[in-house]
Design a protein around this motif. Structure first.
Motif, PDB file in Angstrom:
ATOM      1  N   LEU A   1       3.737  -9.090 -15.226  1.00 49.61           N
ATOM      2  CA  LEU A   1       2.557  -9.651 -14.557  1.00 49.61           C
ATOM      3  C   LEU A   1       1.265  -9.218 -15.262  1.00 49.61           C
ATOM      4  O   LEU A   1       0.319 -10.007 -15.374  1.00 49.61           O
ATOM      5  CB  LEU A   1       2.532  -9.239 -13.091  1.00 49.61           C
ATOM      6  N   ARG A   2       1.218  -7.987 -15.742  1.00 50.75           N
ATOM      7  CA  ARG A   2       0.029  -7.527 -16.479  1.00 50.75           C
ATOM      8  C   ARG A   2      -0.107  -8.257 -17.821  1.00 50.75           C
ATOM      9  O   ARG A   2      -1.217  -8.586 -18.236  1.00 50.75           O
ATOM     10  CB  ARG A   2       0.072  -6.011 -16.681  1.00 50.75           C
ATOM     11  N   VAL A   3       1.016  -8.545 -18.477  1.00 49.48           N
ATOM     12  CA  VAL A   3       0.978  -9.306 -19.731  1.00 49.48           C
ATOM     13  C   VAL A   3       0.445 -10.712 -19.462  1.00 49.48           C
ATOM     14  O   VAL A   3      -0.392 -11.222 -20.223  1.00 49.48           O
ATOM     15  CB  VAL A   3       2.367  -9.351 -20.403  1.00 49.48           C
TER      16      VAL A   3
ATOM     17  N   GLY B   1       0.806  -1.214   0.000  1.00 51.53           N
ATOM     18  CA  GLY B   1       0.000   0.000   0.000  1.00 51.53           C
ATOM     19  C   GLY B   1       0.843   1.270   0.000  1.00 51.53           C
ATOM     20  O   GLY B   1       0.376   2.331   0.401  1.00 51.53           O
ATOM     21  N   GLU B   2       2.087   1.164  -0.468  1.00 60.76           N
ATOM     22  CA  GLU B   2       2.985   2.313  -0.574  1.00 60.76           C
ATOM     23  C   GLU B   2       2.966   2.843  -2.007  1.00 60.76           C
ATOM     24  O   GLU B   2       2.529   2.161  -2.924  1.00 60.76           O
ATOM     25  CB  GLU B   2       4.415   1.892  -0.211  1.00 60.76           C
ATOM     26  N   TRP B   3       3.480   4.052  -2.187  1.00 58.80           N
ATOM     27  CA  TRP B   3       3.622   4.588  -3.545  1.00 58.80           C
ATOM     28  C   TRP B   3       4.609   3.725  -4.313  1.00 58.80           C
ATOM     29  O   TRP B   3       5.662   3.347  -3.796  1.00 58.80           O
ATOM     30  CB  TRP B   3       4.105   6.036  -3.506  1.00 58.80           C
ATOM     31  N   TYR B   4       4.276   3.386  -5.548  1.00 61.31           N
ATOM     32  CA  TYR B   4       5.131   2.578  -6.414  1.00 61.31           C
ATOM     33  C   TYR B   4       4.964   3.098  -7.841  1.00 61.31           C
ATOM     34  O   TYR B   4       4.037   3.854  -8.125  1.00 61.31           O
ATOM     35  CB  TYR B   4       4.747   1.088  -6.332  1.00 61.31           C
ATOM     36  N   THR B   5       5.840   2.686  -8.720  1.00 63.63           N
ATOM     37  CA  THR B   5       5.683   3.063 -10.119  1.00 63.63           C
ATOM     38  C   THR B   5       5.157   1.870 -10.915  1.00 63.63           C
ATOM     39  O   THR B   5       5.741   0.784 -10.885  1.00 63.63           O
ATOM     40  CB  THR B   5       6.970   3.616 -10.758  1.00 63.63           C
ATOM     41  N   CYS B   6       4.061   2.100 -11.609  1.00 66.42           N
ATOM     42  CA  CYS B   6       3.465   1.039 -12.432  1.00 66.42           C
ATOM     43  C   CYS B   6       4.263   0.813 -13.718  1.00 66.42           C
ATOM     44  O   CYS B   6       3.976  -0.115 -14.468  1.00 66.42           O
ATOM     45  CB  CYS B   6       2.011   1.379 -12.755  1.00 66.42           C
ATOM     46  N   LEU B   7       5.282   1.643 -13.964  1.00 69.71           N
ATOM     47  CA  LEU B   7       6.101   1.508 -15.170  1.00 69.71           C
ATOM     48  C   LEU B   7       7.199   0.458 -15.011  1.00 69.71           C
ATOM     49  O   LEU B   7       8.011   0.268 -15.908  1.00 69.71           O
ATOM     50  CB  LEU B   7       6.718   2.870 -15.534  1.00 69.71           C
ATOM     51  N   ASP B   8       7.213  -0.238 -13.901  1.00 62.44           N
ATOM     52  CA  ASP B   8       8.192  -1.262 -13.577  1.00 62.44           C
ATOM     53  C   ASP B   8       8.062  -2.470 -14.506  1.00 62.44           C
ATOM     54  O   ASP B   8       6.949  -2.900 -14.840  1.00 62.44           O
ATOM     55  CB  ASP B   8       7.957  -1.686 -12.118  1.00 62.44           C
ATOM     56  N   THR B   9       9.191  -3.052 -14.911  1.00 63.84           N
ATOM     57  CA  THR B   9       9.161  -4.185 -15.849  1.00 63.84           C
ATOM     58  C   THR B   9       8.547  -5.440 -15.227  1.00 63.84           C
ATOM     59  O   THR B   9       7.853  -6.186 -15.922  1.00 63.84           O
ATOM     60  CB  THR B   9      10.567  -4.502 -16.394  1.00 63.84           C
ATOM     61  N   GLU B  10       8.799  -5.712 -13.941  1.00 63.75           N
ATOM     62  CA  GLU B  10       8.185  -6.877 -13.298  1.00 63.75           C
ATOM     63  C   GLU B  10       6.658  -6.750 -13.297  1.00 63.75           C
ATOM     64  O   GLU B  10       5.946  -7.714 -13.607  1.00 63.75           O
ATOM     65  CB  GLU B  10       8.683  -7.042 -11.862  1.00 63.75           C
ATOM     66  N   LEU B  11       6.157  -5.570 -12.973  1.00 62.97           N
ATOM     67  CA  LEU B  11       4.703  -5.357 -12.978  1.00 62.97           C
ATOM     68  C   LEU B  11       4.139  -5.480 -14.387  1.00 62.97           C
ATOM     69  O   LEU B  11       3.062  -6.048 -14.581  1.00 62.97           O
ATOM     70  CB  LEU B  11       4.352  -4.014 -12.351  1.00 62.97           C
ATOM     71  N   GLU B  12       4.858  -4.972 -15.370  1.00 61.64           N
ATOM     72  CA  GLU B  12       4.388  -5.103 -16.756  1.00 61.64           C
ATOM     73  C   GLU B  12       4.330  -6.574 -17.160  1.00 61.64           C
ATOM     74  O   GLU B  12       3.369  -7.010 -17.802  1.00 61.64           O
ATOM     75  CB  GLU B  12       5.283  -4.319 -17.720  1.00 61.64           C
TER      76      GLU B  12
END
Length: 185
Positions: free
Chosen positions: A25-27, A12-23
């Motif tokens: 996971l979205r893929v 629940g902290e501020w993070y950047t959604c532009l991160d490659t790991e998150l991308e």
């Protein structure tokens, strides 16, 4: 030691959604959603197999109609007999828990992410994730929007087209934008 963006998101902290790991996971989620939305209804059943495997939890008889979209899937938990009608979008950057026998109408949208208030923060992809919880036996009308951090109580009704910005008490009906209580049973 710096936490990963995924760990920050989960905390629940501020993070950047532009991160490659998150991308990545979205893929993975988009692939599962694509399979679900593309399978013939009789072959898909209540839910496509890749989508069922992706979800954080799926109770017995939970059903998601196509088309459907989610951001990650692993943060989505459905109770027994939960029904999501066609066109639902769940941006599950935080846990979304939908209780048993709860019904979501067509085109319901649940957004867990809040973007940064400053333009520079938004350009950097900064967001914070807040969970959404919907109790058992609730009914969310078509095209309702549920914003980050909201809890909707057991047996509550959210009218079609409502925008829910605050918690809804159990057995309460809310309508409008922003949603406001019109009846308590």
């Amino acid at each position: 030691m710096t936490n990963s963006e995924r760990m920050k998101m989960a905390a629940g902290e501020w993070y950047t959604c532009l991160d490659t790991e998150l991308e990545d996971l979205r893929v993975r989620a988009r692939d599962a959603v694509f399979e679900h939305n593309s399978l013939p209804p009789r072959q898909r059943g209540n839910m496509g197999p890749a989508l069922r495997a992706l979800l954080g939890g799926s109770g017995e008889g939970a059903r998601i109609e196509a088309p459907f979209h989610c951001a990650y899937g692993f943060n989505l938990f459905l109770g027994d007999g939960t029904f999501l009608n066609a066109g639902c979008t769940i941006l599950d950057t935080a846990p979304v828990r939908i209780g048993k026998r709860t019904l979501l109408g067509p085109n319901v949208q649940i957004y867990c992410a809040e973007h940064h208030r400053e333009a520079s923060g938004r350009q950097a992809g900064l967001e914070v994730a807040r969970p959404v919880t919907i109790g058992d036996h609730a009914w969310i009308g078509g095209s309702a929007v549920i914003l980050a951090g909201v809890s909707i109580g057991e047996g509550a009704i959210v009218g079609a087209g409502a925008v829910v910005t605050r918690d809804v008490a159990a057995n309460t009906t809310v309508v409008g934008n922003p949603a406001r209580a019109v009846m308590r049973r």
